[in-house]
Design a protein around this motif. Structure first.
Motif: not given
Ligand SMILES: Cc1ncc(COP(=O)(O)O)c(C=O)c1O
Length: 381
Positions: A61-63, A66, A88, A91, A139, A165, A167-168, A190-191
């Protein structure tokens, strides 16, 4: 039977063409068939990331990407600037700290935009900073940070990498990796890529590869070099998520056929319609006007209404899944996602469901005003 609508900023709806591609019989990943699909996926990712540099694809997944961006760019004790104005960004700070980095914390309210001048100041006052980390599209708050200007600032520091990041962001907002000097840009499947969860990708610039060469933090599964070497052979170091890669080729072709600029413009229009629709109902937008992204629209829950009941009623009674607020904003905001495979009538439907939900919860407004405002956007009025 209740028809379902997924209006969250991830996971996002998957087009039927992409689902069908994933339903194909599994192929082995050490075959020319897989290599052809994989090479096509990497080329398509370069297009959406707007880069001629390396793009690496991971089963995670995205994390995962990261964390990988930190493990691959730094040494324990390195100093990085982390810009955070949402969950995020928080995170990224946690990941940096877990890896023993010294974090210069640019901490903003979730309703604020990161000020690039603060990044310039932090870099000016702290010689030897090895990285700047920022979330382009937050997000949790809907805020869009100005990574283009931050790119100009970081470019003046030859030993500092800029990690973004997106991701979105990717596929929803402009993100010109090479032109803007972004060293590492990340996204997740998934985005905006319109796939199920399970893949994540990142770009790696020449500057980021130099950071990699000096980095001593431990890494194995996410060791960038392993992926780069295998891309040259059109494959992956470990068993990839084969079905997702097959789906990815189809999703990327859809984006290419639409044209990335048009994809981004469509997201801009959907976001504008959502914003105007909510405002027409007397609701207040969460993100500030100077930094609103197109992936998700967070909205304050009006006084006297139970925020959790909005999300629950939308889902249970009307089949429309929206997202609630996170952390301190749980129950205080709700978020409508419009990232990826979305069109005008998804927004109209959601606003209609929102009106019915709010009316049922006793909130007073002019019925139909939200829908009419969105229609006006779509009709160019
Ligand atoms: C901006 C952003 N960064 C990181 C993530 C983390 O991704 P994941 O939940 O796929 O690990 C998300 C997921 O919602 C996100 O929206």
């Amino acid at each position: 039977m209740q028809k379902k609508y997924l209006m969250t900023p991830g996971p996002t709806p998957v087009p039927a063409e992409v689902l069908l591609a994933q339903a194909a019989p599994i192929i082995h990943h050490r075959t020319p068939d897989f290599s052809a699909a994989f090479a096509e996926a990497i080329e398509g990712l370069k297009y959406v990331f707007q880069t001629e540099g390396d793009v690496l694809l991971f089963t995670s997944s995205g994390t995962g990407v990261m964390e990988a961006s930190v493990a691959n760019c730094f040494c324990a004790g390195d100093t990085v600037v982390v810009c955070r104005n949402g969950k995020f960004g928080d995170r990224m700070k946690q990941i940096a700290e877990v890896y023993g980095l010294n974090v210069i914390d640019l901490d903003y309210a979730w309703t604020e935009v990161v000020d690039p001048a603060d990044v310039a100041t932090a870099l000016g006052e702290n010689p030897g900073v090895r990285g700047v980390i920022v979330t382009q599209s937050e997000t949790s708050s809907g805020v869009l940070n100005d990574v283009k200007t931050i790119g100009v600032i970081v470019a003046e520091h030859p030993d500092t990498v800029l990690i973004v990041d997106s991701i979105t962001g990717i596929g929803a907002v402009e993100c010109k990796t090479d032109e803007w000097g972004l060293d590492v840009v990340m996204t997740g499947s998934q985005k905006g890529l319109m796939l199920p969860p399970g893949l994540a990708a990142c770009t790696v610039s020449e500057k980021a590869w130099r950071a990699y060469e000096r980095s001593t933090l431990p890494k194995y599964y996410f060791d960038w070099k392993k992926y780069q070497k295998n891309i040259e052979k059109q494959t992956t170091p470990f068993t990839p998520a084969v079905s997702l890669v097959l789906g990815l080729t189809v999703a990327l072709k859809m984006i290419k056929d639409e044209g990335l600029e048009n994809t981004i413009a469509r997201h801009g229009m959907l976001a504008e319609a959502t914003r105007r629709g909510c405002e027409a109902l007397g609701l207040k937008l969460f993100a500030p006007p100077e930094g609103r992204g197109s992936a998700v629209t967070p909205v304050w829950v009006p006084e006297g209404v139970d925020g959790k009941a909005i999300v629950k009623t939308m889902k249970d009674r009307y089949g429309i899944t929206i997202a609630g607020g996170q952390d301190d904003y749980t129950g205080k905001i709700f978020r409508v996602g419009h990232l990826g495979y979305f069109g005008e009538f998804d927004i109209i439907t959601t606003l209609a469901g929102l009106e019915m939900t709010l009316a049922g919860l006793g909130y007073e407004f002019m019925r139909g005003a939200g829908i009419a405002a969105a229609q006006a956007v779509f009709m160019g009025e």
